[in-house]
Enzyme design. Structure first.
Site, PDB file in Angstrom:
ATOM      1  N   SER A   1       0.748  -1.297  -0.052  1.00 51.30           N
ATOM      2  CA  SER A   1      -0.052   0.060   0.050  1.00 51.30           C
ATOM      3  C   SER A   1       0.762   1.300  -0.033  1.00 51.30           C
ATOM      4  CB  SER A   1      -1.016   0.160   1.116  1.00 51.30           C
ATOM      5  OG  SER A   1      -1.768  -1.201   1.246  1.00 51.30           O
TER       6      SER A   1
ATOM      7  N   ASN B   1      -4.697   6.465  -1.658  1.00 53.92           N
ATOM      8  CA  ASN B   1      -4.306   6.716  -0.280  1.00 53.92           C
ATOM      9  C   ASN B   1      -3.548   7.960  -0.259  1.00 53.92           C
ATOM     10  OD1 ASN B   1      -5.120   4.734   1.158  1.00 53.92           O
ATOM     11  ND2 ASN B   1      -3.503   3.504   0.722  1.00 53.92           N
TER      12      ASN B   1
ATOM     13  N   GLU C   1      -5.503  -0.999  -7.969  1.00 54.79           N
ATOM     14  CA  GLU C   1      -4.659   0.240  -8.603  1.00 54.79           C
ATOM     15  C   GLU C   1      -3.623  -0.733  -9.075  1.00 54.79           C
ATOM     16  OE1 GLU C   1      -3.892   2.599  -5.110  1.00 54.79           O
ATOM     17  OE2 GLU C   1      -4.425   4.124  -6.189  1.00 54.79           O
TER      18      GLU C   1
ATOM     19  N   HIS D   1      -2.403  -3.266  -5.980  1.00 55.31           N
ATOM     20  CA  HIS D   1      -2.585  -2.628  -4.857  1.00 55.31           C
ATOM     21  C   HIS D   1      -4.186  -2.933  -4.921  1.00 55.31           C
ATOM     22  CE1 HIS D   1      -3.887   0.634  -2.124  1.00 55.31           C
ATOM     23  NE2 HIS D   1      -3.468  -0.244  -1.359  1.00 55.31           N
TER      24      HIS D   1
END
Ligand code: T1G
Length: 655
Positions: A410, A481, A443, A431
Site C-alpha cells: 500500500s 491513499n 490500482e 494494490h
C-alpha cells in the site's frame, strides 16, 4: 429473400409476409439518430406494402438494443425522437414483435414495451438502468412497465435501475415467451396470432390495482439506497402517475422530467463516471502488446488480503497456490479462503458444487518451491520493505524466468523492491482494496522498470478478476491513499482551526459519503498512519504545518474502533462523540495558540474537495495518474466518494 436497407444501421429481410428488421449499430445497438431514422423508414415501408402483414424487430450480434445513445445527450435533439418512434410502434396498424436477442436496456426496453409481443432468448437481460445515469426513462418506460407488471414491481425495477434475466422478466409479465435457439421463427409464429382478436397496445392497458403498502415498501427501499440522488425519487413519482393520470399527460410529464434531469449536474456526473470506467485500464501504446498467459496464480501470505486475493482468483477460474511460512499457517490460510467461499455460498453467489470445484483448484502450502508452477505470484505479506525485498529475492530463485511478480504493497516504493531483484522488468504493483474478493477497485502500479507485456498481463488479470483496474505510477500511497492523506490532513487542519470530527463527518455524509472521514479512520485504525508519521518525522519539513491531535490520540492508546476508542468512543458497536477527544483537540489548539472558529458545512466540504482536487492535479502533473477520470474512479470505488457527484476532479471542474 432480398435484403432491404433503410439506413446505415437498419436493414430488413422479408420472410414470406413478415418483415424482419435488424438493428446493426455496434458496439451496443444504441438508438442513435441513424437507427431511429432507419426504423421510421422501415415502418413507412411496412405500412404501405400489402405484402407485409407483420414486423419483427431484432438486433445484430449479442445485443438487442443497449439504450438511447448516451453520446447524443447534451446535443440538440434530432428527429425522430425516441418517444415519436415508440409511439408510432405502439400505434402501428400491423403487429410488431420484439425478438430480444440480447440486452434490452433503457430505450431498448422501451421500444420492446411498445411492441405488441415480446420474446427473448433465455440469456437476454433487460432493465431500465437510467437512474444509474442520473436520469429517468424518457420514452414511456415509467408508464408502460407498470401497465404490464404493476406499480410496485415497476418502482422496484426502475428506481433501482435493476437489470434482470429473461426468465424473471417473463415471470413478471414483461416478456410473452422465451425462445431457445429459434427466436426469429418463434417470434414469427407469435406475431401471426397477435392481431387476434385485437392488437395489445401496452399504453392502453389498465394499471393492475394493488395496495399502497406494496408500492410504498418498494419506494422506501429504493429511496434508502438512493443516498440523496434525485433520479430515483423522480422515477418513483412518475411510475405512481401511471395509475392516476392519462397516458398522454403522464408521458408529457415523464419527458419533461427526463430532459430536466438529463441536462442537470447529477446526470453529467454519472455520465462522466460511465465513460471514465470504460476508459480506465486503457494505456497508450499497450493495445498491440500481448499479455502473457496466466492460469496459475501464486499468493504469498494468506492473511486478510492474501486470502481475499485467493478467493477472487478462484472465483475467476484460476488455479491458486497459497504459501505460508509454516504448515499451521498454511492450514489457517486454507481455512480462511474456504471461509470466504462459504460466505459466497451463504449469499447465493456460489453453490456448494462451485465451492468444491473452487477448493479443488486451491493448494496452500508451507513449501515456497510450489511457486515454481505459478505464472503470476502476488505477495501479500507484512507491509515492510525488508520483508518484501527479501521475499522477492528468494522468489527469484524459485519462480520461472517468465513468471510475473506482483506486490500488493500500500505504501512502500515498488521501484526499490524491484531494484533489489534479478528481474525488475517482471515486477508490477497490484494494490488490492480490502476485502479483496469484494472491492472492484485495483490500482495497477506501472513501476519504472515494468515491461509493457507485464503491465498488459496485470491488466488482463485484473479484468478477468472482474476488477476496475486503474493504472498508476509510483508515489507514496499511489492515487487513492495519497489523496486520502491530503484531505485527511486538511480535515485535521480544520480540527486545529476550530471544527470537530463529528462536524466534519456530518458534512461529508450530507455531501453523499456513506461515512465520514474520522469514522472511516477509526475503522481502518489510527496506528498505520501514526507509524508512517513517525517514520517520516526525521525528514518532515519543519516549516510545514503539522497537527499533533492524531498523535495525541495514539499516545493515549486510542487506535480506533477495534480498541473501542479512537476519534469517537464505541460501545456495543455504537459510535459516540467522546469528550476526551474534544478535550485533546482543545488542548492541541491551546498549545498552538489557535483561537478556534466555527465552520459551516459548505466550507468544510469546499476545503476538503479543494484538497482532493489539488492533490489530484499534482498526480496528473507528475504523471502518476493518466487522466482525471481515473482519479475520480479511485475515490468513488475505494473511498466512498458519491458517484452522483462525479468524483473530486469532476467536482473541481476537471472533466
Ligand atoms: N450509448 C452510447 N455508447 C454506449 C452505450 C450507450 N447507451 N452503452 C455502451 N456504450 C459504449 C461504451 O461507452 C463503450 O464504448 C462501448 O459501448 C462498449 O460498452 C430514453 C435515455 C450495453 C451492457 O444505461 O450497460 O436509454 O469504450 O464496455 O461490457 O429512457 O455498455 O468501446 O468507446 O460497457 O459489453 C440506457 C449502458 C441509456 C446501458 C454492454 N442504457 N451500457 O456492456 O460493453 S439511457 C444504459 C451498458 C436511455 C431512455 C434513456 C453496457 C452494455 P468504448 P461496454 P459491455
Amino acid at each position: 429473400m432480398s435484403a432491404l436497407r433503410f439506413s446505415d444501421t437498419v436493414s430488413a429481410k422479408l420472410a414470406d409476409d413478415i418483415l424482419v428488421v435488424t438493428i446493426d449499430n455496434p458496439p451496443v445497438n444504441a438508438l442513435s439518430a441513424d437507427v431511429r431514422a432507419g426504423l421510421m423508414v422501415a415502418l413507412d415501408r411496412a405500412e404501405v406494402d400489402k405484402a407485409v402483414t407483420a414486423i419483427i424487430l431484432t438486433g445484430a450480434g449479442s445485443t438487442f438494443i443497449g439504450g438511447a445513445d448516451i453520446r447524443e445527450f447534451g446535443k440538440p435533439p434530432v428527429e425522430p425522437t425516441l418517444p415519436q418512434l415508440v409511439a408510432r410502434i405502439e400505434d402501428f396498424a400491423k403487429p410488431i414483435a420484439a425478438a430480444i436477442n440480447g440486452v434490452a436496456l433503457g430505450g431498448g426496453l422501451e421500444v420492446a414495451l411498445a411492441c405488441h409481443r415480446r420474446l427473448a432468448s433465455p440469456d437476454a437481460k433487460i432493465g431500465m438502468p437510467e437512474v444509474k445515469l442520473g436520469i429517468v426513462p424518457g420514452a414511456g418506460g415509467t408508464q408502460r412497465l407498470p401497465r404490464l407488471i404493476g406499480t410496485a414491481a415497476a418502482v422496484e425495477l426502475i428506481a433501482n435501475g435493476r437489470v434482470i434475466p429473461a426468465g424473471e422478466a417473463q415471470r413478471l409479465g414483461i416478456l410473452d415467451d422465451l425462445s431457445d435457439g429459434a427466436l426469429i421463427e418463434d417470434s414469427i409464429t407469435a406475431i401471426r396470432h397477435a392481431a387476434m382478436p385485437s392488437l395489445r397496445r401496452t399504453g392502453t392497458l389498465p394499471v393492475p390495482p394493488e395496495t399502497s403498502e406494496s408500492i410504498d415498501k418498494a419506494a422506501t427501499e429504493a429511496m434508502r439506497k438512493a443516498r440523496g440522488q434525485r433520479a430515483p425519487a423522480e422515477a418513483i413519482r412518475l411510475v405512481r402517475l401511471a395509475a392516476t393520470t392519462s397516458l398522454a399527460d403522464a408521458l408529457a410529464e415523464e419527458r419533461r422530467t427526463f430532459v430536466e434531469l438529463r441536462d442537470g449536474e447529477e446526470a453529467a456526473a454519472l455520465r462522466h463516471v460511465f465513460f471514465a470506467e470504460r476508459a480506465a485500464g486503457k494505456v497508450e501504446g499497450l493495445e498491440k502488446v500481448s499479455p502473457r498467459g496466466i492460469e496459475t496464480v501464486g499468493i504469498v501470505g494468506t492473511g486478510l488480503m492474501g486470502s481475499g486475493i485467493a478467493a477472487a482468483a478462484l472465483n475467476a477460474g484460476y488455479r491458486v497456490i497459497g504459501v505460508e511460512q509454516t504448515p499451521e499457517g498454511a492450514d489457517k490460510g486454507r481455512e480462511r479462503i474456504a471461509g470466504l467461499l462459504d460466505k459466497s455460498v451463504q449469499s447465493g453467489r456460489l453453490d456448494a458444487a462451485g465451492r468444491e470445484e473452487h477448493l479443488a483448484r486451491l493448494t496452500v502450502s508451507a513449501d515456497a518451491e510450489e511457486l515454481a508452477q505459478a505464472d503470476l505470484v502476488v505477495e501479500a505479506v507484512f507491509d515492510d520493505l525488508a520483508v518484501k525485498t527479501a521475499l522477492f529475492q528468494r522468489l527469484d530463485g524459485i519462480i520461472r524466468a517468465d513468471a510475473i511478480l506482483a506486490t500488493n504493497t500500500s505504501y512502500l516504493d515498488p521501484n526499490v523492491i524491484a531494484a533489489a531483484t534479478a528481474h525488475p522488468e517482471r515486477i508490477v504493483g497490484l494494490h488490492f482494496f480490502s476485502p479483496a474478493n469484494i472491492m472492484r477497485l485495483l490500482e495497477v502500479v506501472n513501476c519504472k522498470r515494468t515491461a509493457p507485456d507485464v503491465l498488459a498481463s496485470a491488466l488482463a488479470f485484473a479484468k478477468r478478476l472482474g476488477k476496475l483496474p486503474i493504472v498508476c505510477g509510483v508515489t507514496e500511497g499511489f492515487i487513492g491513499n495519497r489523496i486520502f492523506s491530503a484531505y485527511r490532513r486538511e480535515a485535521e487542519f480544520m480540527l486545529e482551526d476550530g471544527a470537530l470530527p463529528q462536524e466534519i463527518d456530518a458534512a461529508l455524509e450530507a455531501y453523499g459519503f456513506p461515512m465520514g472521514l474520522f469514522a472511516v479512520y477509526d475503522m481502518a485504525g489510527l496506528e498505520i498512519a501514526w507509524a508512517r508519521r513517525k517514520r517520516q518525522a526525521a525528514t518532515r519539513d519543519p516549516a510545514a504545518r503539522y497537527v499533533v491531535i492524531a498523535d495525541r490520540l495514539c499516545e493515549a492508546g486510542r487506535f480506533g474502533q477495534k480498541v473501542g476508542r479512537g476519534w469517537y468512543a464505541y460501545s456495543q458497536g455504537r459510535r459516540s462523540v467522546d469528550p476526551e477527544v474534544t478535550a485533546k483537540i482543545e488542548a492541541a489548539r491551546k498549545e498552538k495558540g489557535v483561537t478556534p472558529r466555527g465552520f459551516t458545512t459548505d466550507e468544510i466540504v469546499a476545503r476538503l474537495l479543494r484538497a482532493m482536487g489539488d492533490e489530484g492535479k499534482a498526480l496528473l502533473s507528475e504523471h502518476v495518474a493518466a487522466r482525471p477520470g481515473d482519479i475520480d474512479l479511485v475515490m468513488i470505488n475505494g473511498y466512498g466518494f458519491p458517484a452522483h457527484k462525479g468524483g473530486p476532479m469532476f467536482a473541481a471542474g476537471h472533466r
